[in-house]
Design an enzyme around this catalytic site. Sequence first.
Site, PDB file in Angstrom:
ATOM      1  N   LYS A 241       0.842  -1.202   0.000  1.00 32.99           N
ATOM      2  CA  LYS A 241       0.000   0.000   0.000  1.00 32.99           C
ATOM      3  C   LYS A 241       0.878   1.252   0.000  1.00 32.99           C
ATOM      4  O   LYS A 241       0.588   2.222  -0.714  1.00 32.99           O
ATOM      5  CB  LYS A 241      -0.935  -0.022   1.225  1.00 32.99           C
ATOM      6  CG  LYS A 241      -2.010  -1.106   1.104  1.00 32.99           C
ATOM      7  CD  LYS A 241      -2.772  -1.367   2.394  1.00 32.99           C
ATOM      8  CE  LYS A 241      -3.729  -2.546   2.196  1.00 32.99           C
ATOM      9  NZ  LYS A 241      -4.447  -2.931   3.427  1.00 32.99           N
TER      10      LYS A 241
ATOM     11  N   GLN B 196      -4.062  -1.013   9.608  1.00 33.32           N
ATOM     12  CA  GLN B 196      -4.076  -2.390   9.115  1.00 33.32           C
ATOM     13  C   GLN B 196      -4.639  -3.340  10.182  1.00 33.32           C
ATOM     14  O   GLN B 196      -4.218  -3.312  11.336  1.00 33.32           O
ATOM     15  CB  GLN B 196      -2.650  -2.824   8.732  1.00 33.32           C
ATOM     16  CG  GLN B 196      -2.560  -4.198   8.101  1.00 33.32           C
ATOM     17  CD  GLN B 196      -3.234  -4.284   6.730  1.00 33.32           C
ATOM     18  OE1 GLN B 196      -3.208  -3.342   5.941  1.00 33.32           O
ATOM     19  NE2 GLN B 196      -3.860  -5.418   6.446  1.00 33.32           N
TER      20      GLN B 196
ATOM     21  N   ASP C  71     -10.753   2.963   4.322  1.00 29.77           N
ATOM     22  CA  ASP C  71     -11.123   1.546   4.341  1.00 29.77           C
ATOM     23  C   ASP C  71     -12.641   1.373   4.349  1.00 29.77           C
ATOM     24  O   ASP C  71     -13.137   0.268   4.119  1.00 29.77           O
ATOM     25  CB  ASP C  71     -10.554   0.865   5.600  1.00 29.77           C
ATOM     26  CG  ASP C  71      -9.356  -0.030   5.290  1.00 29.77           C
ATOM     27  OD1 ASP C  71      -9.198  -0.405   4.109  1.00 29.77           O
ATOM     28  OD2 ASP C  71      -8.610  -0.349   6.223  1.00 29.77           O
TER      29      ASP C  71
END
Length: 295
Positions: free
Chosen positions: A54, A98, A121
Amino acid sequence: MTAKRIDGKAIAQSIRERVAVAAQAFEQRVGRAPGLATVLVGEDPASAVYVRSKNRATAEAGMAGFAHNLPETTSEADLLQLVTDLNADERVDGILVQLPLPGHIDSTRVIETIEPSKDVDGFHPTNAGRLATGLPSLVPCTPFGCLYLLKQELGTLAGLDAVVIGRSNIVGKPMAALLTAESATVTIAHSRTRGLPDVVRRADIVVAAVGRAEMVRGDWIKPGACVIDVGINRVPTDDGKGRLVGDVAFAEAADVAGAITPVPGGVGPMTIAMLMRNTLVAAHRRAGLADPEDL
Ligand code: NAP
């Protein structure tokens, strides 16, 4: 194999190239590049690989990256403070924490602390609720990538029978919401579903997000169906290295389906492309600009 193999890698690359062009235009207009902060807590090897990818994609898109790699022992209070600081940082348009987080940290509390307009997200209850009620939102990257592949492959999804296997907040539930918004007729299956093979046999669209290696067999698939395999499972091999497979028995299903995503090289690359897209969109909305078109 008779099915078309859907090349998620190539499609993701083309999205990332278009994001890079749009990010440059944003920078010229606003005077700064869109920014993404990633937060990794601990040393889980798979999570570390995902976050590195990412961060690399952020740099390749010409966006500003703010990588925070914290030790496993980080307290929940310290992590919440970092998120609060990132919420206030004007250079940061997107915040990605994450998952999974170490057991001593409550991930729900962390997700709820992220400012919804920076929640790239799409896991914050505000974004989940907005998606469910048909309002503009930031959409979870993996199901958004699946939807993109389905629309590329099938055009309109209206009236098609779709079965989503899995009901997680990360994949299954938002996938079902997206398909419903596209006027597909959606069934959500899970571990308590009875007669799953027969349920799947009705489907023009199958999205498998279970986490069980090759659970979906070829004879579950309706001839011509479009199969999107979200699963990432490592199975043992003789050389000890292991190999990645999806939730669908690929070779069997590819003999029946109309189109199918491989693992790896299907949904995985789309997740990162959609993260870049979401960051760009978040930057535009925060700057009071219309959403970038053609992505
Ligand atoms: P998860 O939170 O573990 O959810 C799994 C879902 O599968 C649950 O809803 C569970 O049902 C259901 N399930 C379990 N066993 C089943 C069975 N025998 N029959 C039918 N349904 C069953 O997993 P997730 O986070 O959604 O991830 C799913 C898979 O996608 C994993 O392999 C993960 O690694 C992969 N993934 C890939 C990406 C990517 O970028 N490609 C991104 C995210 C996840 P219950 O709710 O009843 O327990």
